[in-house]
Design a protein around this motif. Structure first.
Motif: not given
Ligand SMILES: Nc1ncnc2c1ncn2[C@@H]1O[C@H](COP(=O)(O)OP(=O)(O)O)[C@@H](O)[C@H]1O
Ligand SMILES: [Mg+2]
Lengths: 218, 427
Positions: B423-427
């Motif tokens: 979940a969430g951002q980031g590659t």
């Protein structure tokens, strides 16, 4: 297609003790619906999606997705459910570096016995409009293209349900519109879609919108 | 998980961090190389001790008379005692030995394998039952030829070795081999000595002819037929009734302890000097080898820790990737197999490379030793012994070290919560 009854999920959060993120959620999604779930950040949208996608089994209540009751399933059964019955798309695309588009899309075939995985993967890529980028590495694709590869991967096993967690969150307005258009087209082909979002753009494209607050849907 | 897919993903992960993979494998290779090397060396040196320096026949018991004469037939080795020894359970055969109690010298003056030699040596002779050395007799028959006839002589293999490596070079005498020696004849003068006063019997002169060379030949002297020894003793009024020793051939080495006990109960002694020296030398080699093997095992252990460390880091940086595999259908066991599979490749590569390195080093050392190290007695052609199981052990232990190191990281990887990492951002 999706039936949720009395779904609760709490996290052990050290100092604050038990935090109940979902508190008796009830939801019914008929086949072919394009549902948007909205809510503030931290309202439990992702948590709900993980339960629906078989990534989280620590919930109480009844959850049935595409004919499979998820409560109490073993790791093997849940893995098979994720592999075959649903597709999941995340805000970050989570493509595997070093694998081409086709290989990324065919990743689910590593965990299933199945014929001709790469021709299936090509079909899936054509379905999302990337028939010309089969051998590209993720690093050679734009953000919108990467998300479409991720969608193709979710569609690899031709599931009845597509689950999306902020699928346009990492995209600029124009590419977001393209991806939303793709969702509408796939929905038009009969795919049931549940998208978690706080973006108006995606909400407006959905055929139904529910909102999550204080652990409940309204 | 399909094995083709598993192989592909393992290869992908390894190729992404070649340097890390190389260093993990390298650690294992060093540990395995040192282990295989020292075990092969230990086995090789033990073999030299066993086969060349102390060629003890494990099923042979050397019986000698007691120092004290005890009662009626206690402690004496006469024919009656020999018959009783032959009848002991587990004894297949008894070979009598009688030392010649007449002093003798050989005064050699003439051609010695292409060199002119003048040399006098004191001769010690022991007569044995001919069957004892029969297998090594290459010329004529090993029997008493009668008064005045040439005496068939069996030499000691170890004596040739010592002659070749120390005696001959110092005196620029030619190198000898067993085959060269067979047929060689030399004078023997009985009742003569450079050292001691003689018994005063008649002085006689005969010739000795080498008919064979044997591990069973007497180290410090010549071995002749028993009847010859008896005849020489008799004609010089020396004791020709008692034997100086009896070699008992046991049915199997496991019969030896029982035979030793029975021999002692008869009031006789067992000459186990050679056996003890062999055992001591063997034990010394075994202890040194074990110490080096232990050290090598420690290196392998370190390599396992190294792999554990490297894989833990790799699992952390690949969290999301492993999470997405879970999301598209990987079971916990699939993730475990994936990480373990990587370690298996590292372990296999390290084990094979290490074993190859050890064998190459062994071959190199043997080559150098052959060229650079001067000859010494019992210098072997190879200092190493590599039984079939040793390379298998090397590769197996490489795999084991890798699996041991990978176990915990693999388990941690299998327990990654995909919901948390995806979940969430980031590659
Ligand atoms: N693994 C976890 N452990 C503890 N708390 C968590 C965990 N995952 C989510 N939470 C908490 O649950 C709440 C809901 O999170 P989430 O479902 O991600 O919300 P949303 O997706 O709507 O932003 C947040 O308060 C978050 O901090
Ligand atoms: Mg979220």
């Amino acid at each position: 297609m999706i039936r949720v009854e009395g779904l609760s999920r709490s996290y052990d959060d050290g100092a604050r003790g038990k935090v109940r993120v979902l508190d008796g959620v009830t939801l019914e999604v008929p086949a072919g619906q394009f549902l948007a779930v909205t809510g503030r950040s931290g309202s439990g949208k992702s948590t709900l999606l993980h339960v629906l996608g078989g990534l989280d089994s620590e919930f109480s209540g009844k959850v049935e997705v595409a004919g499979t009751a998820l409560q109490g399933l073993s790791d093997a059964a849940l893995s098979r459910f994720r592999n075959e019955a649903v597709g999941i798309v995340f805000q970050s695309f989570h493509l595997v570096p070093g694998l081409s588009s086709v290989e990324n899309v065919a990743l689910p075939s590593a965990f299933a016995a199945l014929e001709a995985p790469s021709s299936r993967a090509k079909e899936a890529l054509e379905r999302v409009g990337l028939g010309d980028k089969l051998t590209r590495a993720p690093e050679q694709l734009s953000g919108g293209e990467r998300q479409r590869v991720a969608i193709a991967r979710a569609l690899f096993h031709q599931p009845k349900v597509l689950l999306c967690d902020e699928p346009t969150g990492n995209l600029d307005a124009q590419t977001a519109d393209e991806v939303i258009a793709l969702f509408k087209r796939l929905n038009g082909e009969g795919l049931t879609i549940v998208a978690v979002t706080h973006e108006d753009r995606l909400r407006n494209a959905a055929s139904r919108v529910v909102s999550l607050a204080d652990g409940r849907l309204s | 998980m399909k094995s083709a897919a598993l192989r592909k993903l393992v290869r992908l992960h390894l190729s992404r961090d070649r340097r890390g993979a190389f260093s993990s494998s390298f650690g294992i290779a060093i540990g395995i190389a040192s282990l295989v090397f020292f075990v092969a060396l230990g086995l090789g040196v033990a073999r030299v001790v066993r086969e060349k320096i102390f060629p003890v026949d494990a099923s042979l018991v050397e019986v000698i008379p007691s120092q004290l004469a005890l009662g009626l037939f206690g402690g004496q080795l006469d024919q009656q005692a020999v018959d009783r020894l032959s009848a002991l359970p587990g004894v297949k055969k008894a070979y009598r030995k009688m030392s010649v109690k007449v002093p003798a010298v050989s005064y050699y003056d003439g051609d010695f394998f292409g060199r002119r030699v003048r040399m006098g040596v004191e001769i010690v002779a022991v007569g044995v039952d001919p069957e004892f050395v029969k297998a090594d007799v290459k010329l004529g028959e090993f029997v008493d030829a009668g008064e005045g006839q040439p005496i068939p002589v069996v030499g000691a293999s170890r004596l040739i070795e010592i002659y070749n490596k120390t005696f001959a070079p110092a005196r620029s005498l030619p190198q000898l081999s067993a085959t060269m020696l067979v047929g060689f004849s030399f004078p023997i003068d009985w009742n003569r000595s450079f050292i001691a006063a003689t018994a005063g019997g008649p002085f006689t002169s005969t010739r000795g002819q080498v008919v064979g060379v044997s591990d069973r030949g007497m180290l410090a002297g010549i071995t002749i037929p028993l009847e010859t020894a008896k005849r020489l003793n008799k004609s010089n009024n020396a004791d020709a009734e008692h034997f100086s020793g009896v070699a008992l051939q046991a049915d199997s080495p496991s019969d030896v302890p029982g035979i030793v006990v029975a021999v002692k109960e008869m009031g006789l002694r067992v000459d186990d000097q050679e056996r003890r020296m062999a055992e001591n030398a063997g034990a010394a080699v075994a202890i040194t080898t074990s110490a080096m093997a232990l050290l090598s095992a420690l290196i392998c252990l370190l390599a396992a820790f190294n792999i554990a460390h490297a894989l833990s880091a790799a699992v952390r940086t690949r969290e999301k990737e492993l999470g997405i595999m879970r999301a598209v259908g990987a079971k916990r066991g699939d993730i475990f197999a994936l990480v373990l599979g990587e370690a298996l490749v590292l372990g296999l590569a390290g084990g094979v490379a290490g074993t190859a390195l050890a064998l190459a080093a062994a071959a190199g050392i043997d080559m150098l030793a052959a060229r650079m190290v001067p000859d010494f007695p019992f210098k072997p052609e190879t200092f190493f012994l590599v039984p079939m199981w040793l390379p298998a052990l090397g590769v197996g232990l490489g795999l084991l070290a890798a699996i041991g190191g990978a176990w915990l990281p693999a388990r941690r990887a299998s327990r990654i919560d995909p919901a948390r990492v995806l979940a969430g951002q980031g590659t």
